[in-house]
Design a protein around this motif. Structure first.
Motif, PDB file in Angstrom:
ATOM      1  N   UNK A   1      22.049 -20.343 -41.417  1.00 26.61           N
ATOM      2  CA  UNK A   1      23.120 -21.127 -40.503  1.00 26.61           C
ATOM      3  C   UNK A   1      23.545 -20.192 -39.475  1.00 26.61           C
ATOM      4  N   UNK A   2      23.649 -18.937 -39.434  1.00 31.03           N
ATOM      5  CA  UNK A   2      24.111 -17.958 -38.396  1.00 31.03           C
ATOM      6  C   UNK A   2      22.849 -18.226 -37.184  1.00 31.03           C
ATOM      7  N   UNK A   3      21.537 -18.281 -37.641  1.00 31.14           N
ATOM      8  CA  UNK A   3      20.321 -18.242 -36.714  1.00 31.14           C
ATOM      9  C   UNK A   3      20.487 -19.767 -35.800  1.00 31.14           C
ATOM     10  N   UNK A   4      20.876 -20.713 -36.743  1.00 33.31           N
ATOM     11  CA  UNK A   4      21.093 -22.031 -36.080  1.00 33.31           C
ATOM     12  C   UNK A   4      22.167 -22.047 -35.168  1.00 33.31           C
ATOM     13  N   UNK A   5      23.321 -21.438 -35.331  1.00 33.70           N
ATOM     14  CA  UNK A   5      24.305 -21.416 -34.349  1.00 33.70           C
ATOM     15  C   UNK A   5      23.840 -20.492 -33.312  1.00 33.70           C
ATOM     16  N   UNK A   6      23.296 -19.392 -33.474  1.00 30.16           N
ATOM     17  CA  UNK A   6      22.916 -18.602 -32.579  1.00 30.16           C
ATOM     18  C   UNK A   6      21.734 -19.360 -31.308  1.00 30.16           C
ATOM     19  N   UNK A   7      20.939 -20.162 -32.095  1.00 31.71           N
ATOM     20  CA  UNK A   7      20.064 -20.835 -31.201  1.00 31.71           C
ATOM     21  C   UNK A   7      20.638 -22.019 -30.361  1.00 31.71           C
ATOM     22  N   UNK A   8      21.652 -22.700 -30.952  1.00 30.74           N
ATOM     23  CA  UNK A   8      22.404 -23.646 -30.281  1.00 30.74           C
ATOM     24  C   UNK A   8      23.025 -23.173 -29.186  1.00 30.74           C
ATOM     25  N   UNK A   9      23.767 -21.890 -29.454  1.00 30.38           N
ATOM     26  CA  UNK A   9      24.432 -21.060 -28.244  1.00 30.38           C
ATOM     27  C   UNK A   9      23.623 -20.653 -27.283  1.00 30.38           C
ATOM     28  N   UNK A  10      22.227 -20.398 -27.568  1.00 24.45           N
ATOM     29  CA  UNK A  10      21.349 -20.018 -26.572  1.00 24.45           C
ATOM     30  C   UNK A  10      20.908 -21.166 -25.477  1.00 24.45           C
ATOM     31  N   UNK A  11      20.697 -22.403 -26.525  1.00 26.87           N
ATOM     32  CA  UNK A  11      20.136 -23.451 -25.699  1.00 26.87           C
ATOM     33  C   UNK A  11      21.448 -23.813 -24.707  1.00 26.87           C
ATOM     34  N   UNK A  12      22.416 -24.008 -25.207  1.00 25.80           N
ATOM     35  CA  UNK A  12      23.773 -24.290 -24.426  1.00 25.80           C
ATOM     36  C   UNK A  12      24.044 -23.447 -23.148  1.00 25.80           C
ATOM     37  N   UNK A  13      23.556 -22.311 -23.293  1.00 25.97           N
ATOM     38  CA  UNK A  13      23.929 -21.054 -22.244  1.00 25.97           C
ATOM     39  C   UNK A  13      22.853 -21.549 -21.233  1.00 25.97           C
ATOM     40  N   UNK A  14      21.703 -21.579 -21.946  1.00 25.72           N
ATOM     41  CA  UNK A  14      20.301 -21.905 -20.956  1.00 25.72           C
ATOM     42  C   UNK A  14      20.580 -23.039 -20.123  1.00 25.72           C
ATOM     43  N   UNK A  15      21.225 -23.982 -20.622  1.00 21.80           N
ATOM     44  CA  UNK A  15      21.418 -25.277 -19.843  1.00 21.80           C
ATOM     45  C   UNK A  15      22.594 -24.845 -19.020  1.00 21.80           C
ATOM     46  N   UNK A  16      23.522 -24.367 -19.324  1.00 20.35           N
ATOM     47  CA  UNK A  16      24.749 -24.007 -18.370  1.00 20.35           C
ATOM     48  C   UNK A  16      24.077 -23.349 -17.185  1.00 20.35           C
ATOM     49  N   UNK A  17      23.311 -22.423 -17.456  1.00 16.10           N
ATOM     50  CA  UNK A  17      22.638 -21.301 -16.415  1.00 16.10           C
ATOM     51  C   UNK A  17      21.728 -21.995 -15.453  1.00 16.10           C
ATOM     52  N   UNK A  18      21.012 -23.135 -16.027  1.00 18.18           N
ATOM     53  CA  UNK A  18      20.229 -24.057 -15.084  1.00 18.18           C
ATOM     54  C   UNK A  18      21.027 -24.899 -14.290  1.00 18.18           C
ATOM     55  N   UNK A  19      22.099 -25.264 -14.921  1.00 15.47           N
ATOM     56  CA  UNK A  19      23.028 -26.203 -14.068  1.00 15.47           C
ATOM     57  C   UNK A  19      23.821 -25.350 -12.986  1.00 15.47           C
TER      58      UNK A  19
END
Length: 123
Positions: free
Chosen positions: A16-34
């Motif tokens: 579950x923690x890996x899933x949360x970390x992956x979700x946050x990584x993807x959101x962070x990457x999306x925000x950086x791209x934006x």
């Protein structure tokens, strides 16, 4: 809760923690791209504005230079007695009206002025 999660809660929690970390990584990457896209667009607009400003400066310089040459020619013609300003004004009005629009300039419809004409050639 699954049977596996019930018997192996630590593994389930880690998953579950890996899933949360992956979700946050993807959101962070999306925000950086934006942010990157927004900054690129801001810089592009700034460069475009500078380019337009530079074009205006160049056009003003060219217009000032053309005005200087025209005024010098008119003064030379007056001094030599070849032509008077009134004659130039009358001719300018005639050329202006020749394009069908008396607006104080040569319009695109005019065939009198050819900007790419070689001046040593006849009309």
């Amino acid at each position: 809760m699954s049977f596996f999660d019930f018997f192996f809660p630590q593994v389930a929690q880690a998953s579950h923690l890996r899933s949360i970390a992956e979700t946050q990584r993807l959101e962070s990457m999306h925000a950086a791209q934006q942010r990157f896209r927004e900054e690129r667009e801001r810089r592009w607009d700034a460069a475009k504005d500078r380019s337009l400003e530079q074009q205006v400066v160049e056009l003003q310089r060219d217009l000032g230079q053309a005005g200087l040459v025209i005024e010098a020619l008119i003064q030379l013609l007056e001094e030599k007695g070849s032509l008077k300003r009134e004659e130039i004004a009358l001719r300018a009005a005639t050329v202006d009206a020749a394009d069908g629009v008396a607006d104080g300039r040569i319009t695109e419809r005019s065939r009198t002025f050819l900007p790419n004409r070689k001046w040593d050639e006849a009309k």
